[in-house]
Design a protein around this motif. Structure first.
Motif, PDB file in Angstrom:
ATOM      1  N   LEU A   6       0.809  -1.217   0.000  1.00 34.00           N
ATOM      2  CA  LEU A   6       0.000   0.000   0.000  1.00 34.00           C
ATOM      3  C   LEU A   6       0.838   1.261   0.000  1.00 34.00           C
ATOM      4  CD1 LEU A   6      -2.723  -1.004   2.566  1.00 34.00           C
ATOM      5  CD2 LEU A   6      -3.039  -0.630   0.126  1.00 34.00           C
ATOM      6  N   THR A   7       2.127   1.129   0.235  1.00 38.91           N
ATOM      7  CA  THR A   7       2.915   2.353   0.288  1.00 38.91           C
ATOM      8  C   THR A   7       2.872   3.048  -1.068  1.00 38.91           C
ATOM      9  OG1 THR A   7       4.881   1.134  -0.265  1.00 38.91           O
ATOM     10  CG2 THR A   7       4.510   1.593   2.067  1.00 38.91           C
ATOM     11  N   ALA A   8       2.959   4.335  -1.001  1.00 37.02           N
ATOM     12  CA  ALA A   8       2.732   5.109  -2.213  1.00 37.02           C
ATOM     13  C   ALA A   8       4.015   5.281  -2.980  1.00 37.02           C
ATOM     14  CB  ALA A   8       2.137   6.456  -1.850  1.00 37.02           C
ATOM     15  N   SER A  10       4.833   4.526  -5.841  1.00 39.06           N
ATOM     16  CA  SER A  10       4.682   4.902  -7.236  1.00 39.06           C
ATOM     17  C   SER A  10       4.427   6.394  -7.409  1.00 39.06           C
ATOM     18  CB  SER A  10       3.535   4.117  -7.853  1.00 39.06           C
ATOM     19  OG  SER A  10       2.356   4.427  -7.148  1.00 39.06           O
ATOM     20  N   GLU A  11       4.008   7.038  -6.322  1.00 40.01           N
ATOM     21  CA  GLU A  11       3.692   8.454  -6.459  1.00 40.01           C
ATOM     22  C   GLU A  11       4.966   9.290  -6.471  1.00 40.01           C
ATOM     23  OE1 GLU A  11       0.673   9.845  -3.770  1.00 40.01           O
ATOM     24  OE2 GLU A  11       0.015   7.767  -3.609  1.00 40.01           O
ATOM     25  N   VAL A  12       5.021  10.169  -7.419  1.00 35.55           N
ATOM     26  CA  VAL A  12       6.214  10.999  -7.531  1.00 35.55           C
ATOM     27  C   VAL A  12       6.081  12.197  -6.607  1.00 35.55           C
ATOM     28  CG1 VAL A  12       7.721  12.180  -9.138  1.00 35.55           C
ATOM     29  CG2 VAL A  12       6.184  10.385  -9.957  1.00 35.55           C
ATOM     30  N   ASP A  13       7.088  12.402  -5.820  1.00 36.41           N
ATOM     31  CA  ASP A  13       7.063  13.612  -5.000  1.00 36.41           C
ATOM     32  C   ASP A  13       7.744  14.739  -5.744  1.00 36.41           C
ATOM     33  OD1 ASP A  13       6.575  13.673  -1.646  1.00 36.41           O
ATOM     34  OD2 ASP A  13       5.997  11.979  -2.903  1.00 36.41           O
TER      35      ASP A  13
END
Ligand SMILES: Nc1ncnc2c1ncn2[C@@H]1O[C@H](COP(=O)(O)OP(=O)(O)OP(=O)(O)O)[C@@H](O)[C@H]1O
Ligand code: SF4
Ligand SMILES: [Mg+2]
Lengths: 323, 339
Positions: A6-8, A10-13
């Motif tokens: 579930l950790t994000a 894949s989301e680009v910061d």
């Protein structure tokens, strides 16, 4: 499904991790703005002169030298002398005092009035809001200079008469100095002209911030009103307010000069750039140095405050931080 | 299972220049411990206003005219503001649609997260920060301790919604109200957020009210669903019953299977034609009438009440419609006829 999946990841910061403090960030933005930095220099100089001017002036601003009247700039009088033989440079340096004190005091008064009126309007809403908005509209619809002239013409004589009476009653030397009447009238007129702007700004900020999602979210978490006010509303209103105050300071100084130019400003003997400009204008063909000094100072300060205001606006606008 | 939240006859309206906007018109529903209730309906049907009314988080123009909101038997509408603040965040947590603007840009995440813990749980600043770091890891933000010092603009939209979820769950509320929490996010991140809430729910046993206008999300997360229209609940059913046996024409319409009004053939409807009624001037008959292909005369004279449907597979299946749509042969069954 596990937490790990579930950790994000894949989301680009979108962010550089080094930027951690918003105020530091704002200062960095401001410093990166060339015009704003250029603008800060004359402003810092102005405040410096206002504070220490009297120690820097080569001559007393009142000292008249009848042997050197209307002298052109020379090594003795760097910016020349006026018709009474007074040193123009000294008068300009003293004039900075007038400009800064008028700017600071009138901005402080109008800011306090604006804060109170704007908060009342924004928070109480309803009839109070209607009254405040109406009052600001009426005030703002009157031409500023006309208002100042009217105030000066109608209040000056009664105020002076009152001072005289007070002096006779109390024998307090304070009431002898009619200069105070001038200052009160100038500050009063400036505050009257400027408070509506601050009031409307504060009101708008309160209305807009109150309806923002983060305030709703904070209320949904049960945070008390006082905490929401100090942690959410005030910090978020700070940016626009700082910008407005910066512009307002410059505006007040210009207005004060305009008052003096029209003869409703601070009266002699305190030098005022507006007064010097209006005097200088009478003989700018023959003695341009009388006009040049104060006019250049005035222009520099006006432009500087405009640049600084723009810079602050860019630096403090949270929308550009993606917040 | 025992009833956790019981809402009865809730009515909320907004004062506007000319009269009132009747946003919520006598809504009754209940939520059991640990249950997930889906709330669906078109934009403007009163989903958010209903849920904000529960803890009176309404704008100044709104007033709750009627109803009871019983949380474990206690009427929240009777509480004073101080008591209500303990319920907000403490008993009922909320997350909202737009995570980009739901966090204060001027306060770092750690401070923001610890405030409710300090306020509701009486923790010290240090304890609250430590707990916040744990919470961040719990919602799938690694390296929680380091991220506490960061500001909202350093988090992406999905991350911010995770932070919001962590905050709203931090004081272990009994109910989590999620008001379209995924609408503003990318599709892949939407799925992650849904999974996250499911996982947290299963772990903590929190009851969830999940608002959405996306029926497919509801199918994946809800135990029971209520369908709202024009401030009314028009159908309520366990999730399977709703999908297999919808009884209100509006529900059928939301599923994209409504026969077309007027009977033009070859016009497959995936959305419902027409628009909802003006909430300032609601009819005193069925509010769906103008858009309903099943309408009969009675629909124009009486407003249907929400009552159990006939031959229901589940006793909790209720609908507000005068017509048993299973018995009606609508002239042209446009659904699926052609494309
Ligand atoms: N401040 C307000 N003043 C007047 N009417 C309002 C106000 N806020 C909401 N309404 C009305 O209340 C009705 C219900 O709004 P609500 O936000 O509950 O809809 P919703 O079902 O949550 O829609 P969405 O899916 O768009 O979030 C809307 O039709 C809207 O017109
Ligand atoms: S009551 Fe009539 S108009 Fe309303 S939804 Fe049912 S059939 Fe349609
Ligand atoms: Mg909504």
């Amino acid at each position: 499904m596990t937490t790990q999946e579930l950790t994000a990841g894949s989301e680009v910061d979108i962010v550089e991790a080094s930027r951690t403090n918003l105020w530091k960030d704002a200062v960095a933005r401001l410093v990166a703005n060339k015009l704003a930095v250029i603008g800060i220099i004359p402003i810092v100089l102005l405040f410096f002169i206002a504070l220490f001017g009297p120690y820097l002036t080569p001559y007393d601003f009142l000292a008249q030298d009848f042997t050197a009247r209307l002298a052109a700039p020379s090594s003795e009088h760097w910016l020349g002398t006026d018709e009474l033989g007074r040193d123009v440079l000294s008068r300009i340096l003293y004039g900075a005092r007038t400009a800064v004190s008028v700017g600071l005091v009138s901005t402080a008064i109008s800011l306090i009035v604006g804060l109170i009126m704007g908060s009342l309007a924004g928070y109480l809403g309803g009839r109070v809001d209607f009254m405040v908005v109406w009052l600001t509209d009426v005030t703002r619809s009157m031409p500023a200079l006309l208002l100042a002239i009217v105030i000066n013409l109608t209040l000056k004589t009664p105020l002076e008469a009152w001072m005289e009476e007070m002096y006779l009653a109390t024998k307090n030397g304070f009431f002898r100095q009619t200069m105070w009447v001038d200052l009160v009238l100038v500050f009063g007129a400036l505050a009257l002209i400027q408070w509506p702007g601050y009031a409307r700004l504060i009101r708008g900020q309160i209305l807009s911030i109150r309806s923002r999602n983060y305030v709703l979210a904070a209320r949904a978490l049960g945070m008390p009103t006082g905490r929401i006010l100090t942690r959410y509303v005030i910090p978020n209103a700070m940016g626009p307010l700082i910008v407005a105050v910066s512009a307002g300071l410059g505006g007040a100084m210009v207005l004060e000069s305009a008052f003096s130019f029209l003869g409703v400003g601070v009266q002699l003997p305190i030098p005022s750039w507006g007064k010097m400009i209006s005097d200088g204008l009478r003989m700018y063909r023959t003695h341009p140095h009388l006009l040049a000094g104060p006019a250049v100072m005035m222009a520099a300060i006006t432009v500087s405050f405009a640049w600084l205001g723009d810079g602050l606006n860019d630096a403090l606008n949270p929308r550009q931080w993606g917040g | 299972m025992s009833v956790l939240l019981d809402v009865q006859g809730l009515q909320t309206r907004f004062r506007v220049r000319k009269g009132y906007v009747y946003a919520v018109n006598g809504v009754s529903f209940s939520l059991e411990e640990g249950e997930t209730l889906g709330v669906v309906g078109e934009s403007g049907c009163g989903k958010s206003v209903t849920m904000l009314s529960l803890v009176r988080l309404l704008p100044p123009a709104a007033s709750i005219e009627n109803g009871q909101v019983l949380l474990r038997g206690e009427d929240l509408l009777q509480l004073d503001l101080r008591q209500l603040r303990d319920v907000r965040g403490g008993q009922i947590g909320m997350i909202f649609q737009d995570p980009m603007t739901s966090l204060n840009p001027f306060i770092n995440i750690g401070t923001q997260m610890s405030e409710p813990l300090i306020y509701h749980r009486g923790m010290s600043k240090r304890e609250a920060l430590a707990r916040s770091a744990e919470l961040l890891e719990m919602v799938g933000i690694p390296d929680g301790e380091a991220r506490l010092r960061e500001y909202p603009h350093q988090f992406s939209g999905g991350m911010r919604q995770r932070v919001m979820i962590a905050m709203s769950m931090s004081c272990e509320p009994a109910v989590l109200v999620a008001d379209e929490p995924t609408t503003a996010l990318d599709v892949t991140i939407q799925a992650q957020i849904v999974e996250l809430v499911k996982e947290l729910r299963d772990r903590s046993g929190v009851a969830v009210i999940w608002i959405t206008h996306d029926l497919s999300v509801v199918a994946g997360i809800a135990d029971r669903v209520i369908v709202m229209y024009a401030g009314y609940i028009v159908e309520e059913a366990p999730v399977d019953a709703l999908f297999e046996d919808p009884r209100h024409p509006y529900t059928v319409g939301l599923m994209g299977a409504l026969p077309s009004l007027g009977g033009e053939t070859g016009n497959r409807l995936t959305t419902i034609g027409g628009s909802p009624p003006d909430l300032q001037d609601l009819p005193d008959y069925c509010p769906f009438h103008s858009r309903c292909p099943y309408a009969i005369d009675r629909c124009r004279t009486e407003n249907p009440i929400l009552e159990p449907v006939t031959d229901a597979s589940d006793r909790g299946h209720r609908a507000a419609c005068w017509v048993d749509i299973r018995e009606v042969e609508v002239q042209s069954n446009g659904a699926g006829a052609s494309s």
